[in-house]
Design an enzyme around this catalytic site. Structure first.
Site, PDB file in Angstrom:
ATOM      1  N   GLY A   9       0.847  -1.190   0.000  1.00 37.99           N
ATOM      2  CA  GLY A   9       0.000   0.000   0.000  1.00 37.99           C
ATOM      3  C   GLY A   9       0.886   1.245   0.000  1.00 37.99           C
ATOM      4  O   GLY A   9       2.116   1.144  -0.116  1.00 37.99           O
ATOM      5  N   ALA A  10       0.269   2.407   0.159  1.00 41.55           N
ATOM      6  CA  ALA A  10       1.021   3.666   0.070  1.00 41.55           C
ATOM      7  C   ALA A  10       2.131   3.739   1.123  1.00 41.55           C
ATOM      8  O   ALA A  10       3.268   4.114   0.813  1.00 41.55           O
ATOM      9  CB  ALA A  10       0.054   4.835   0.219  1.00 41.55           C
ATOM     10  N   ASN A 102      -2.658   1.626  11.471  1.00 41.22           N
ATOM     11  CA  ASN A 102      -3.572   2.463  12.252  1.00 41.22           C
ATOM     12  C   ASN A 102      -4.336   1.575  13.216  1.00 41.22           C
ATOM     13  O   ASN A 102      -4.665   0.438  12.889  1.00 41.22           O
ATOM     14  CB  ASN A 102      -4.615   3.096  11.316  1.00 41.22           C
ATOM     15  CG  ASN A 102      -4.274   4.515  10.936  1.00 41.22           C
ATOM     16  OD1 ASN A 102      -3.407   5.152  11.542  1.00 41.22           O
ATOM     17  ND2 ASN A 102      -4.968   5.029   9.929  1.00 41.22           N
ATOM     18  N   LYS A 183      -2.254   8.017  19.207  1.00 40.58           N
ATOM     19  CA  LYS A 183      -2.653   7.992  17.789  1.00 40.58           C
ATOM     20  C   LYS A 183      -4.077   7.452  17.662  1.00 40.58           C
ATOM     21  O   LYS A 183      -4.856   7.903  16.826  1.00 40.58           O
ATOM     22  CB  LYS A 183      -1.656   7.140  16.983  1.00 40.58           C
ATOM     23  CG  LYS A 183      -1.970   7.020  15.497  1.00 40.58           C
ATOM     24  CD  LYS A 183      -1.645   8.281  14.728  1.00 40.58           C
ATOM     25  CE  LYS A 183      -2.133   8.320  13.282  1.00 40.58           C
ATOM     26  NZ  LYS A 183      -1.634   7.336  12.381  1.00 40.58           N
ATOM     27  N   SER A 253      -7.861   8.086   5.878  1.00 44.43           N
ATOM     28  CA  SER A 253      -7.867   6.744   5.280  1.00 44.43           C
ATOM     29  C   SER A 253      -9.272   6.140   5.321  1.00 44.43           C
ATOM     30  O   SER A 253      -9.686   5.440   4.391  1.00 44.43           O
ATOM     31  CB  SER A 253      -6.869   5.837   6.003  1.00 44.43           C
ATOM     32  OG  SER A 253      -7.121   5.847   7.391  1.00 44.43           O
ATOM     33  N   GLU A 265     -10.982   0.273   8.992  1.00 39.81           N
ATOM     34  CA  GLU A 265     -10.269  -0.182  10.205  1.00 39.81           C
ATOM     35  C   GLU A 265     -11.058   0.139  11.477  1.00 39.81           C
ATOM     36  O   GLU A 265     -10.493   0.146  12.557  1.00 39.81           O
ATOM     37  CB  GLU A 265      -8.902   0.499  10.259  1.00 39.81           C
ATOM     38  CG  GLU A 265      -8.010   0.128   9.092  1.00 39.81           C
ATOM     39  CD  GLU A 265      -6.738   0.957   9.029  1.00 39.81           C
ATOM     40  OE1 GLU A 265      -5.651   0.381   9.161  1.00 39.81           O
ATOM     41  OE2 GLU A 265      -6.834   2.185   8.847  1.00 39.81           O
TER      42      GLU A 265
END
Ligand code: KPL
Length: 304
Positions: A9-10, A102, A183, A253, A265
């Site tokens: 992924g990115a 994440n 986070k 995201s 997520e």
């Protein structure tokens, strides 16, 4: 060092290009390609090590995976178990495994699947996205923090420097769970709201979101404090506001996942918070209703 990146992924692509300046990088992906080309653009200020923007990597070669001293897993939280199961047979038990995603909630599974390997968790504020198959754009700078979660990882502080050399700033943490929780608070606030209102992160600065953001942060602070990480809702709110401003032009995201009708997520963000809250008998109605709203959206497109 020989490094394998699991997931293309990115974020995986960004780290792959940056680590390749000093290390040999190999990718492990869900398709079976043997070579992967990546073109990197954006945030050129960080390209101090190499001006290189086009990269060619070996991919999906079990011998290269077995020979890796470091494995960086960059798949989404809900893909971690399948990704580890796919690589486990090839993985040397001495190889350090860094998990970067994440949300929270994958640690127990990883420790059970890889009981011998040094396991390290990481959280990054670096932002990237993939405008097309071969391109990755580095869209935001920010710190990366990493730290071990089992005794085997205790001697791996030097990884802080290795990651810092590739894409600074990066620091080793003695207790990685504190930055992971911080986070999580940011993701509990920004991700579901931007997905439900289909807006950029910066739009959450409007006064109509004020009470909701405060409520989410108060709930996360209560759960964090019960977990032993004393923090106030006001502190978390300030942190959330800083990220809203710093990433004002970005689509979160979760916003992108919902727009593309992909699994989100949410279970590892609001869902993890709700699960931890339940063990402390804390009620988290703001986070609960955001979790439900995202689950309802996901269900709609799964039913289609
Ligand atoms: O981590 C993020 C995400 O989009 O998942 C934030 C911090 C909200 C930045 O967009």
């Amino acid at each position: 060092m020989n490094i394998s990146i699991i997931g293309a992924g990115a974020v995986g692509r960004l780290w792959g290009c940056k680590l390749a300046a000093q290390h040999t990088v190999h990718f492990w992906t869900r398709d079976n390609c043997q070579q992967m080309a990546i073109h990197l653009s954006g945030t050129e200020a960080t390209d101090s090590i190499t001006q290189e923007t086009s990269f060619q990597f070996d991919a999906n070669q079990p011998a290269l995976l077995a020979n890796s001293e470091l494995v960086l897993v960059t798949v989404k939280a809900f893909q971690v178990e399948a990704a580890i199961l796919a690589i486990k047979a090839h993985l040397n038990p001495d190889t350090a495994v860094v998990i970067m995603h994440n949300g929270m909630g994958s640690q127990q599974t990883v420790l059970e699947l890889l009981p011998d390997n040094p396991i390290i968790y990481a959280t990054t504020a670096q932002a990237a996205f993939r405008p097309s198959e071969k391109d990755v754009r580095h869209t935001g700078l920010g710190p990366t923090l990493l730290g071990g979660i089992n005794p085997q990882a205790a001697e791996y502080q030097a990884l802080g420097q290795l990651f810092d050399n590739a894409l600074p700033p990066c620091q080793w943490q003695d207790d990685i769970n504190l930055p992971l929780w911080r986070k999580l608070a940011i993701n509990c606030a920004i991700n579901p709201l931007t997905a439900l209102h289909n807006c950029k992160n910066g739009e959450l600065a409007q006064s109509k979101f004020n009470n909701e953001l405060t409520g989410i942060c108060l709930e996360v602070a209560e759960v964090m404090s019960a977990e032993g990480y004393l923090v106030t809702g006001a502190e978390l709110r300030q942190q959330v506001d800083t990220v809203i401003n710093a990433t004002a032009g970005n689509l979160s995201s979760m916003n992108q996942d919902i727009c593309h009708k992909r699994q989100t997520e949410i279970d590892y963000i609001s869902g993890y918070l709700i699960a931890r809250a339940a063990t402390h008998n804390i009620s988290v109605p703001h986070n609960q209703s955001l979790w439900q709203a995202i689950k309802d959206l996901e269900k709609q497109y799964h039913d289609q």
